[in-house]
Every structure is written in structure tokens, then in C-alpha cells.
Design an enzyme around this catalytic site. Structure first.
Site, mmCIF file in Angstrom:
data_model
loop_
_atom_site.group_PDB
_atom_site.id
_atom_site.type_symbol
_atom_site.label_atom_id
_atom_site.label_comp_id
_atom_site.label_asym_id
_atom_site.label_seq_id
_atom_site.Cartn_x
_atom_site.Cartn_y
_atom_site.Cartn_z
ATOM 1 C CD GLU A 37 3.961 33.311 57.403
ATOM 2 O OE1 GLU A 37 4.632 32.129 57.317
ATOM 3 O OE2 GLU A 37 4.481 32.356 59.307
ATOM 4 C CG ASP A 66 8.531 34.625 58.876
ATOM 5 O OD1 ASP A 66 6.885 34.261 59.279
ATOM 6 O OD2 ASP A 66 9.015 34.837 58.047
ATOM 7 C CE LYS A 158 15.170 28.380 69.495
ATOM 8 N NZ LYS A 158 14.126 27.848 69.844
HETATM 9 P P1 IMP Z 1 7.780 30.576 61.312
HETATM 10 O O1 IMP Z 1 6.351 31.092 59.365
HETATM 11 O O2 IMP Z 1 8.046 32.102 61.510
HETATM 12 O O3 IMP Z 1 6.531 30.535 62.071
HETATM 13 O O4 IMP Z 1 8.790 29.784 61.123
HETATM 14 C C1 IMP Z 1 9.237 29.185 59.543
HETATM 15 C C2 IMP Z 1 9.156 27.029 60.194
HETATM 16 O O5 IMP Z 1 10.017 27.526 60.302
HETATM 17 C C3 IMP Z 1 8.535 26.945 61.198
HETATM 18 O O6 IMP Z 1 7.608 25.961 60.685
HETATM 19 C C4 IMP Z 1 9.111 26.906 62.365
HETATM 20 O O7 IMP Z 1 7.772 25.919 63.145
HETATM 21 C C5 IMP Z 1 10.662 27.054 61.877
HETATM 22 N N1 IMP Z 1 10.319 27.406 63.312
HETATM 23 C C6 IMP Z 1 10.907 28.875 63.382
HETATM 24 N N2 IMP Z 1 11.668 28.970 64.421
HETATM 25 C C7 IMP Z 1 12.315 28.503 65.301
HETATM 26 C C8 IMP Z 1 13.253 28.242 65.950
HETATM 27 O O8 IMP Z 1 13.300 28.937 66.658
HETATM 28 N N3 IMP Z 1 13.414 26.508 66.018
HETATM 29 C C9 IMP Z 1 12.667 25.801 64.653
HETATM 30 N N4 IMP Z 1 12.381 26.402 64.479
HETATM 31 C C10 IMP Z 1 11.808 26.674 63.685
#
Ligand code: IMP
Length: 179
Positions: A37, A66, A158
Site C-alpha cells: 500500500e 482501498d 451497511k
Molecule cells: P484499507 O487500507 O482500505 O484496508 O482501510 C484503511 C483503514 O480503514 C483500515 O484500518 C480499515 O480497518 C479501515 N476501514 C476501511 N473500510 C472500513 C469500513 O468499511 N469500516 C470500518 N473501517 C474501515
């Protein structure tokens, strides 16, 4: 049924997309693999980098996703740095940092690699609250939308309003016409 290959290590995201894909008579094939990432200023840049990396490692077609939590009073922070913030200070730390009741929004970008790269975007407005509910993942228990936190919602509830669901709907509509 036609399959969508989804590269992610997040099982909760897979469950959300599976529920959504059913409505389009498509199925999700989970490819559980890591990819770097990029630490960038926008989710779009993170996704474009991820697509280019995955294109070298996995056969097309596939999608990645993402997302981030954006707080306007903090100029959009943590945004693309959401994983880092969640990992370090956690939900309780974020509520302390941001303050209860502060408006925030989730954004999601789905990147697809079929004949070319395409990005699909979704967002949902809400506010940061003290943790409530045990459903979902990540910031779900501290993100409230119209009186309930995402942590208090079942997947379908959701999915009726979420950032990821909006991005997925745009992608799945497009995918239904091309695959
Ligand atoms: P990621 O890089 O897309 O996995 O997400 C970035 C951060 O945001 C991570 O800590 C995830 O747990 C949080 N996150 C992403 N999408 C959601 C969601 O739909 N609900 C709650 N937390 C989220």
C-alpha cells in the site's frame, strides 16, 4: 455465474462485496494475497499503484479496493493514512484525537484491471462517536450514520448506505455489461 477476482487480505470486505455481487448475479472469488500500500496523498494514487503492482503478479481480470476515513476539521486526516492510525492509536485513540460528534466520511475506491484500469468511487457521511456495536471491522463501531454506528448494522444494512457498497454498485453495473 460469472466471477470477479478480488485481491485483498480483508475477509470482511469480501463478505460485503459477496452480498452486493449477489444482486447482480455475479460471484466473488477471493484471492487472499498481500500487495504494497503506497503511502500517498489520495486513495486514487494508492489504488493505481496497487493495480500496477498486482498486474505484474496476477492474471487479469481482478479488482482491489482501498478506503479511508476523512475528518474535515483535520483537513481530511487520517484519509489514506487510516490503516496506520487504526493500527497505532486504534478506535479509542481516534475518538480522543478527533473528538466525539465530529463529522467524518468514509471513502472507497475500487480499482479494476480488465482491458484497462478503471476506478469506481463511493462515499458516506457520518460522525465519529464513542464505540457502539460489534459488527463489521475497523472503524465501524465509532462511525455513526443516521443514529446508528456501522458496528450496530448487519452487512445488508451497511451495504444499503456504505461507501464500499456505492463503489461496488458502480463497478458491478459496469462489470455486468462487459463480462
Ligand atoms: P484499507 O487500507 O482500505 O484496508 O482501510 C484503511 C483503514 O480503514 C483500515 O484500518 C480499515 O480497518 C479501515 N476501514 C476501511 N473500510 C472500513 C469500513 O468499511 N469500516 C470500518 N473501517 C474501515
Amino acid at each position: 455465474m460469472k466471477e470477479i477476482n478480488f485481491i485483498t487480505q480483508n475477509n470482511a470486505k469480501v463478505a460485503e462485496l459477496r452480498a452486493k455481487a449477489k444482486q447482480f448475479e455475479l460471484t466473488i472469488n477471493h484471492i487472499s494475497a498481500p500487495y504494497p500500500e503506497l503511502q500517498a496523498d489520495t486513495l486514487e494514487d494508492v489504488v493505481r499503484y496497487g493495480l500496477a503492482y498486482c498486474q505484474k503478479k496476477f492474471p487479469a481480470p481482478f479488482i482491489i479496493e482501498d478506503s479511508g476515513l476523512f475528518v474535515d476539521t483535520l483537513h481530511g486526516f487520517p484519509g489514506p493514512f487510516s490503516s496506520y492510525v487504526h493500527r497505532t492509536v486504534g478506535n479509542r485513540g481516534l475518538v480522543k484525537l478527533v473528538g466525539e460528534g465530529v463529522p467524518a466520511r468514509f471513502e472507497s475506491i475500487i480499482g479494476s484491471c480488465y482491458h484497462d484500469f478503471r476506478l469506481f468511487r463511493g462515499q458516506v457521511e457520518g460522525r465519529i462517536v464513542r464505540s457502539r456495536g460489534r459488527s463489521g471491522f475497523g472503524f465501524d463501531p465509532i462511525f455513526e450514520h443516521e443514529g446508528r454506528t456501522f458496528g450496530e448494522m448487519m452487512i445488508d444494512e451497511k451495504n444499503a448506505i456504505s461507501h464500499r457498497s456505492e463503489a461496488a454498485e458502480l463497478f458491478l453495473k459496469w462489470a455486468s455489461t462487459v463480462i
